[in-house]
Every structure is written in C-alpha cells, then in structure tokens.
Design a protein around this motif. Sequence first.
Motif, PDB file in Angstrom:
ATOM      1  N   GLN A 237       3.148   2.948 -13.266  1.00 43.20           N
ATOM      2  CA  GLN A 237       2.355   1.945 -12.901  1.00 43.20           C
ATOM      3  C   GLN A 237       2.718   1.267 -11.549  1.00 43.20           C
ATOM      4  O   GLN A 237       3.774   0.614 -11.625  1.00 43.20           O
TER       5      GLN A 237
ATOM      6  N   LEU B 199       2.447  -1.500  -8.452  1.00 42.93           N
ATOM      7  CA  LEU B 199       2.155  -2.787  -8.445  1.00 42.93           C
ATOM      8  C   LEU B 199       0.592  -2.959  -8.194  1.00 42.93           C
ATOM      9  O   LEU B 199      -0.178  -2.349  -7.304  1.00 42.93           O
TER      10      LEU B 199
ATOM     11  N   LYS C 115      -1.764  -1.912  -9.912  1.00 42.43           N
ATOM     12  CA  LYS C 115      -2.745  -0.712 -10.192  1.00 42.43           C
ATOM     13  C   LYS C 115      -2.595  -0.113 -11.627  1.00 42.43           C
ATOM     14  O   LYS C 115      -2.003  -1.109 -12.581  1.00 42.43           O
ATOM     15  N   ARG C 116      -3.477   0.584 -12.184  1.00 44.26           N
ATOM     16  CA  ARG C 116      -3.433   1.171 -13.276  1.00 44.26           C
ATOM     17  C   ARG C 116      -2.370   2.067 -13.668  1.00 44.26           C
ATOM     18  O   ARG C 116      -1.902   2.607 -12.844  1.00 44.26           O
TER      19      ARG C 116
END
Lengths: 110, 114
Positions: free
Chosen positions: A38, A40, A42-43
């Motif tokens: 993951q 920063l 984001k998914r």
Amino acid sequence: GENVEQHPSTLSVQEGDSAVIKCTYSDSASNYFPWYKQELGKRPQLIIDIRSNVGEKKDQRIAVTLNKTAKHFSLHITETQPEDSAVYFCAYTNAGKSTFGDGTTLTVKP
Amino acid sequence: DTAVSQTPKYLVTQMGNDKSIKCEQNLGHDTMYWYKQDSKKFLKIMFSYNNKELIINETVPNRFSPKSPDKAHLNLHINSLELGDSAVYFCASSRLAGEGDTQYFGPGTRLTVL
C-alpha cells in the motif's frame, strides 16, 4: 482465534539492500498467504501470494517463503529501490476470511 | 475500466448523522468485503458477502449495516456516526471466498466525523 503477527513494524534500508518481513500465524487450517503493498494514499494491491502446497515463490525481485510447520511466512525484496517504499501487509485466509497483519512501513533511502 | 469503485472518495460529516458509502465491482466476482483502516494503518475486515449473502460479520457495532442489492454492489450504511468512526473504508472483491484468492481493493473512502 485467528491472529497474525507481522515484524518488523518499520524497516529502513539503503537502496540496493535486501528487505525481509516476517509473519507468524496461529490458524493451522490456513491455505492462502498473500502479501499486499500500500503506497501512501493509495489502495492495497497484491504483489505476491503463496498457497500451502508450495514452499517458495519468486517474481523478479520479490519472493515469498512459507514454513507451514513453524506457521510463518516471509516476504523478501532484493535490490530495493525507492519506489519499494510503502506499507506491506501480510494476510492469511481460512474459510473465506482474510486476516491481515498490522503492516510494515518500509523506507528505502536513495 | 475501473475494477472496484467507491463513492464518495471523501466524506466529512457531523457526529450523529447517517451516511452511506457505495461500492461497485465490474470483475464478475462473487465475493465482496468492507474493511476499515484506522489512523495507525491497521486493516480490519468488517463484512464479507458471497453472492449477495452475508458470510462474515465481525464485531462491528450494529450502527453499521451493509446491503448487497446484487453481487456487483455492496453498500455500507452507517447510522449515528461517532468520532471513532473516522477512518478510511475500503471495499474489496475476490473471485473465491472459501479457498482464498486475490482481493481487489477500491480506492477507499476517507470518512471524517467532526
């Protein structure tokens, strides 16, 4: 109950070095062990996974090893690059339920 | 060609309000999930649906109610919002439930309760 311990919680390496993250789980019936990255903001996205009938799997600079007897699995990243900096989550699945580790924040210094 | 989408991306609201988050997947997956990621980045499963049926319901306050109108959609409704509900909520989907399979996450909904 289901539990997975992930270590270390933070890891800082120099670019080009290797990084290893380890997870230990308690549910012996688990059969699927994915790793998610993951970045920063984001998914989480799958980077590699392994099933219980395999001991090791490799994809370019990333590898995962599984020791079912000891109930632990590890993520290995070689030749780290700054873009590898992210939070990494291990997980395991049993009976449709995925349990995630608490995450490891990896920082790769240029 | 977004695989898993969520709306809204950001949600700022007052304590006590009721809000909903919507999720849709176009991957043809049978299983969908809701996760909560708190400020410490811990990722905790809340619910899982398989073919519109609830299969996992973790220890979540009953103020949280998921609804799956069809297998491509899983919405999350939250009543009487509290400060502690502030987090990023991720929807996800996967092809298989029982055997374990890759989970595809949505972009997340950042909920802030004031």
